[in-house]
Design a protein around this motif. Sequence first.
Motif, PDB file in Angstrom:
ATOM      1  N   GLU A 223       1.106  -4.755  -0.138  1.00  0.00           N
ATOM      2  CA  GLU A 223      -0.097  -4.388   0.604  1.00  0.00           C
ATOM      3  C   GLU A 223      -1.343  -4.504  -0.278  1.00  0.00           C
ATOM      4  OE1 GLU A 223      -0.130  -3.628   3.738  1.00  0.00           O
ATOM      5  OE2 GLU A 223       1.978  -3.288   4.191  1.00  0.00           O
ATOM      6  N   LYS A 224      -2.411  -5.094   0.288  1.00  0.00           N
ATOM      7  CA  LYS A 224      -3.671  -5.189  -0.447  1.00  0.00           C
ATOM      8  C   LYS A 224      -4.542  -3.963  -0.202  1.00  0.00           C
ATOM      9  CE  LYS A 224      -3.859 -10.237  -0.690  1.00  0.00           C
ATOM     10  NZ  LYS A 224      -4.620 -11.466  -0.352  1.00  0.00           N
ATOM     11  N   LYS A 225      -4.598  -3.553   1.066  1.00  0.00           N
ATOM     12  CA  LYS A 225      -5.377  -2.363   1.424  1.00  0.00           C
ATOM     13  C   LYS A 225      -4.411  -1.347   2.012  1.00  0.00           C
ATOM     14  CE  LYS A 225      -9.634  -4.927   2.387  1.00  0.00           C
ATOM     15  NZ  LYS A 225     -10.681  -5.244   3.407  1.00  0.00           N
ATOM     16  N   THR A 226      -4.230  -0.248   1.325  1.00  0.00           N
ATOM     17  CA  THR A 226      -3.249   0.743   1.757  1.00  0.00           C
ATOM     18  C   THR A 226      -3.691   2.133   1.339  1.00  0.00           C
ATOM     19  OG1 THR A 226      -0.968   1.488   1.470  1.00  0.00           O
ATOM     20  CG2 THR A 226      -1.923   0.238  -0.336  1.00  0.00           C
ATOM     21  N   ALA A 227      -3.281   3.112   2.133  1.00  0.00           N
ATOM     22  CA  ALA A 227      -3.591   4.500   1.785  1.00  0.00           C
ATOM     23  C   ALA A 227      -2.766   4.964   0.593  1.00  0.00           C
ATOM     24  CB  ALA A 227      -3.324   5.404   2.987  1.00  0.00           C
ATOM     25  N   LEU A 228      -1.671   4.250   0.309  1.00  0.00           N
ATOM     26  CA  LEU A 228      -0.844   4.561  -0.852  1.00  0.00           C
ATOM     27  C   LEU A 228      -1.077   3.508  -1.920  1.00  0.00           C
ATOM     28  CD1 LEU A 228       2.507   5.456   0.960  1.00  0.00           C
ATOM     29  CD2 LEU A 228       0.831   7.041  -0.005  1.00  0.00           C
ATOM     30  N   PRO A 229      -1.855   3.795  -2.959  1.00  0.00           N
ATOM     31  CA  PRO A 229      -2.182   2.782  -3.979  1.00  0.00           C
ATOM     32  C   PRO A 229      -0.957   2.114  -4.585  1.00  0.00           C
ATOM     33  CG  PRO A 229      -3.550   4.730  -4.259  1.00  0.00           C
ATOM     34  CD  PRO A 229      -2.525   5.079  -3.220  1.00  0.00           C
ATOM     35  N   ILE A 230       0.170   2.834  -4.686  1.00  0.00           N
ATOM     36  CA  ILE A 230       1.348   2.256  -5.335  1.00  0.00           C
ATOM     37  C   ILE A 230       1.883   1.061  -4.547  1.00  0.00           C
ATOM     38  CG2 ILE A 230       3.040   3.734  -4.178  1.00  0.00           C
ATOM     39  CD1 ILE A 230       3.042   2.643  -7.883  1.00  0.00           C
ATOM     40  N   LEU A 231       1.617   0.997  -3.224  1.00  0.00           N
ATOM     41  CA  LEU A 231       2.119  -0.111  -2.414  1.00  0.00           C
ATOM     42  C   LEU A 231       1.342  -1.402  -2.663  1.00  0.00           C
ATOM     43  CD1 LEU A 231       2.935   1.555   1.022  1.00  0.00           C
ATOM     44  CD2 LEU A 231       4.444   1.118  -0.929  1.00  0.00           C
ATOM     45  N   SER A 232       0.222  -1.317  -3.366  1.00  0.00           N
ATOM     46  CA  SER A 232      -0.491  -2.535  -3.765  1.00  0.00           C
ATOM     47  C   SER A 232      -0.001  -3.039  -5.116  1.00  0.00           C
ATOM     48  CB  SER A 232      -1.999  -2.278  -3.826  1.00  0.00           C
ATOM     49  OG  SER A 232      -2.314  -1.370  -4.871  1.00  0.00           O
ATOM     50  N   HIS A 233       0.989  -2.340  -5.679  1.00  0.00           N
ATOM     51  CA  HIS A 233       1.536  -2.697  -6.983  1.00  0.00           C
ATOM     52  C   HIS A 233       2.943  -3.267  -6.834  1.00  0.00           C
ATOM     53  CE1 HIS A 233      -1.806  -0.249  -8.233  1.00  0.00           C
ATOM     54  NE2 HIS A 233      -1.515  -0.380  -9.516  1.00  0.00           N
ATOM     55  N   CYS A 234       3.326  -4.053  -7.821  1.00  0.00           N
ATOM     56  CA  CYS A 234       4.723  -4.469  -7.926  1.00  0.00           C
ATOM     57  C   CYS A 234       5.308  -3.850  -9.186  1.00  0.00           C
ATOM     58  CB  CYS A 234       4.860  -5.987  -7.932  1.00  0.00           C
ATOM     59  SG  CYS A 234       4.045  -6.828  -9.289  1.00  0.00           S
ATOM     60  N   LEU A 235       6.601  -3.640  -9.163  1.00  0.00           N
ATOM     61  CA  LEU A 235       7.301  -3.032 -10.288  1.00  0.00           C
ATOM     62  C   LEU A 235       7.884  -4.135 -11.160  1.00  0.00           C
ATOM     63  CD1 LEU A 235       8.630  -0.590 -11.744  1.00  0.00           C
ATOM     64  CD2 LEU A 235      10.527  -0.805 -10.108  1.00  0.00           C
ATOM     65  N   LEU A 236       7.549  -4.109 -12.450  1.00  0.00           N
ATOM     66  CA  LEU A 236       8.132  -5.035 -13.427  1.00  0.00           C
ATOM     67  C   LEU A 236       9.168  -4.273 -14.245  1.00  0.00           C
ATOM     68  CD1 LEU A 236       4.978  -6.878 -14.867  1.00  0.00           C
ATOM     69  CD2 LEU A 236       6.333  -7.457 -12.849  1.00  0.00           C
ATOM     70  N   LYS A 237      10.392  -4.779 -14.223  1.00  0.00           N
ATOM     71  CA  LYS A 237      11.467  -4.175 -15.037  1.00  0.00           C
ATOM     72  C   LYS A 237      11.986  -5.240 -16.001  1.00  0.00           C
ATOM     73  CE  LYS A 237      14.031  -2.887 -11.525  1.00  0.00           C
ATOM     74  NZ  LYS A 237      15.142  -2.216 -10.774  1.00  0.00           N
ATOM     75  N   VAL A 238      11.902  -4.956 -17.298  1.00  0.00           N
ATOM     76  CA  VAL A 238      12.262  -5.924 -18.327  1.00  0.00           C
ATOM     77  C   VAL A 238      13.458  -5.379 -19.096  1.00  0.00           C
ATOM     78  CG1 VAL A 238      11.455  -7.182 -20.349  1.00  0.00           C
ATOM     79  CG2 VAL A 238       9.849  -6.637 -18.512  1.00  0.00           C
ATOM     80  N   PHE A 239      14.559  -6.147 -19.073  1.00  0.00           N
ATOM     81  CA  PHE A 239      15.760  -5.689 -19.772  1.00  0.00           C
ATOM     82  C   PHE A 239      16.729  -6.869 -19.926  1.00  0.00           C
ATOM     83  CE2 PHE A 239      16.445  -5.412 -15.304  1.00  0.00           C
ATOM     84  CZ  PHE A 239      17.768  -5.748 -15.077  1.00  0.00           C
ATOM     85  N   GLU A 240      17.480  -6.875 -21.013  1.00  0.00           N
ATOM     86  CA  GLU A 240      18.575  -7.822 -21.255  1.00  0.00           C
ATOM     87  C   GLU A 240      18.170  -9.278 -20.982  1.00  0.00           C
ATOM     88  OE1 GLU A 240      21.869  -6.553 -18.938  1.00  0.00           O
ATOM     89  OE2 GLU A 240      22.244  -4.761 -20.159  1.00  0.00           O
ATOM     90  N   ASN A 241      17.028  -9.687 -21.526  1.00  0.00           N
ATOM     91  CA  ASN A 241      16.546 -11.057 -21.368  1.00  0.00           C
ATOM     92  C   ASN A 241      16.343 -11.467 -19.907  1.00  0.00           C
ATOM     93  OD1 ASN A 241      16.352 -11.672 -24.119  1.00  0.00           O
ATOM     94  ND2 ASN A 241      18.547 -12.128 -24.231  1.00  0.00           N
ATOM     95  N   LYS A 242      15.981 -10.480 -19.101  1.00  0.00           N
ATOM     96  CA  LYS A 242      15.653 -10.734 -17.705  1.00  0.00           C
ATOM     97  C   LYS A 242      14.429  -9.917 -17.329  1.00  0.00           C
ATOM     98  CE  LYS A 242      20.471 -11.395 -16.267  1.00  0.00           C
ATOM     99  NZ  LYS A 242      21.570 -10.862 -15.417  1.00  0.00           N
ATOM    100  N   ILE A 243      13.680 -10.431 -16.364  1.00  0.00           N
ATOM    101  CA  ILE A 243      12.600  -9.661 -15.786  1.00  0.00           C
ATOM    102  C   ILE A 243      12.804  -9.608 -14.283  1.00  0.00           C
ATOM    103  CG2 ILE A 243      11.081 -11.702 -15.773  1.00  0.00           C
ATOM    104  CD1 ILE A 243       8.726  -9.689 -15.932  1.00  0.00           C
ATOM    105  N   THR A 244      12.725  -8.416 -13.715  1.00  0.00           N
ATOM    106  CA  THR A 244      12.871  -8.207 -12.284  1.00  0.00           C
ATOM    107  C   THR A 244      11.539  -7.736 -11.719  1.00  0.00           C
ATOM    108  OG1 THR A 244      15.199  -7.619 -12.546  1.00  0.00           O
ATOM    109  CG2 THR A 244      14.136  -7.005 -10.477  1.00  0.00           C
ATOM    110  N   ILE A 245      11.081  -8.389 -10.655  1.00  0.00           N
ATOM    111  CA  ILE A 245       9.830  -8.041  -9.991  1.00  0.00           C
ATOM    112  C   ILE A 245      10.180  -7.496  -8.613  1.00  0.00           C
ATOM    113  CG2 ILE A 245       7.575  -8.878  -9.243  1.00  0.00           C
ATOM    114  CD1 ILE A 245       8.070 -11.301 -11.119  1.00  0.00           C
TER     115      ILE A 245
END
Length: 370
Positions: free
Chosen positions: A22-44
């Motif tokens: 979401e670009k415009k949302t009442a919940l700011p976290i929904l305009s973000h993506c989660l980056l998880k970096v581990f074991e030579n991999k990145i998960t978005i």
Amino acid sequence: MQFTVSRKQFMQALSFIPSVVEKKTALPILSHCLLKVFENKITIVGTDLDIVISEECGAEVQEEGSVCVPGGLLHDIIKRLEGYDTLSFSQEDQLLLRCGRSEFRLSTLSADQFPDVSQLPLNMTFSIHPIEFKKLIDEARLCMIDDEQNAMLNSIFLHTAEDKALYGVSTDLHQLALSKMMLDDKLDLSAGLVVGRKAIMEIRRLLDDNAKQVTLGLSYSRIQCDIITDNLNIMFTTRLIDGVYPEYTKVVQSMPSQSIIFEKLVLQNALERMTVIVDFKSKGIMLNFSSNLMTMTAMNMDSGSGKEELEINFVGDPFSIQVNAFYLLNMIKQIEGEKIEMHVDSPHEAMHIRPLGMSYPHYMIMPLVE
């Protein structure tokens, strides 16, 4: 957190951002993506709470970690870094991105603030052929309405029957699209699944990403689609639409026995010429059937009229039927092959359209009533 990743692969993994995060949302976290970096991999991971997409690609990880970053901003920056092969990321108070002589510092939120997107266990999983599944979606999605207020008709209905096949159907109650694909094993999905427009369009886009292997998983309220490509592992899950889909089988089975055969390109070209002058309020085109001849006429009170004559193989009492010209044209375009058969013998009953000699895809249009 510190890692290095191929720009091309990272951009592929970020491709879902514009349609899900979401670009415009009442919940700011929904305009973000989660980056998880581990074991030579990145998960978005991105979500709008109904849809969750997780894409995984390889990376050179110097320090593991996770963080939330503005999804749209990250996507737009990396999209504009063409000509570079490698991206370098590190995190202190902000996420630092270096690429060539470019450097960007992005504000972040804690990964703990990201919604819990863990899913319930799946009741059923099965493999499905990527190309055939993509074809089924293309053929079946044609008649979804574009109206978020009517979720049941703004969707595709997937189900099985007695045979070893998966069926997909969409309808707006004025037109209907039905497709079928064979499965490796017989499944019991007789109750069916209703998958919303946004979700089905995203699945279709993900299948375009050079899918090598596709697995569908089902729980009581969600469908999960796992896709493996050359460079990415993708997990897509969405909430199913709750409700009873309109009963359509009896209408499909009521197809007239008489068929009229057309050359696809001849009919398509004639329709494209007629739609130029069709009244954009009624969108109606009149099809007049007589001995070995079909005449299509379009009237526009403001612009004029048009007429096309096509030779056909038809023996019977003359009759006329008015249908939505754009519905008919879209169906003709979607059908593969050189010839099309049209089943129609009354101005008051639905018109059925299929490829010659094939049962699917099967399209229907209800006549317009003046």
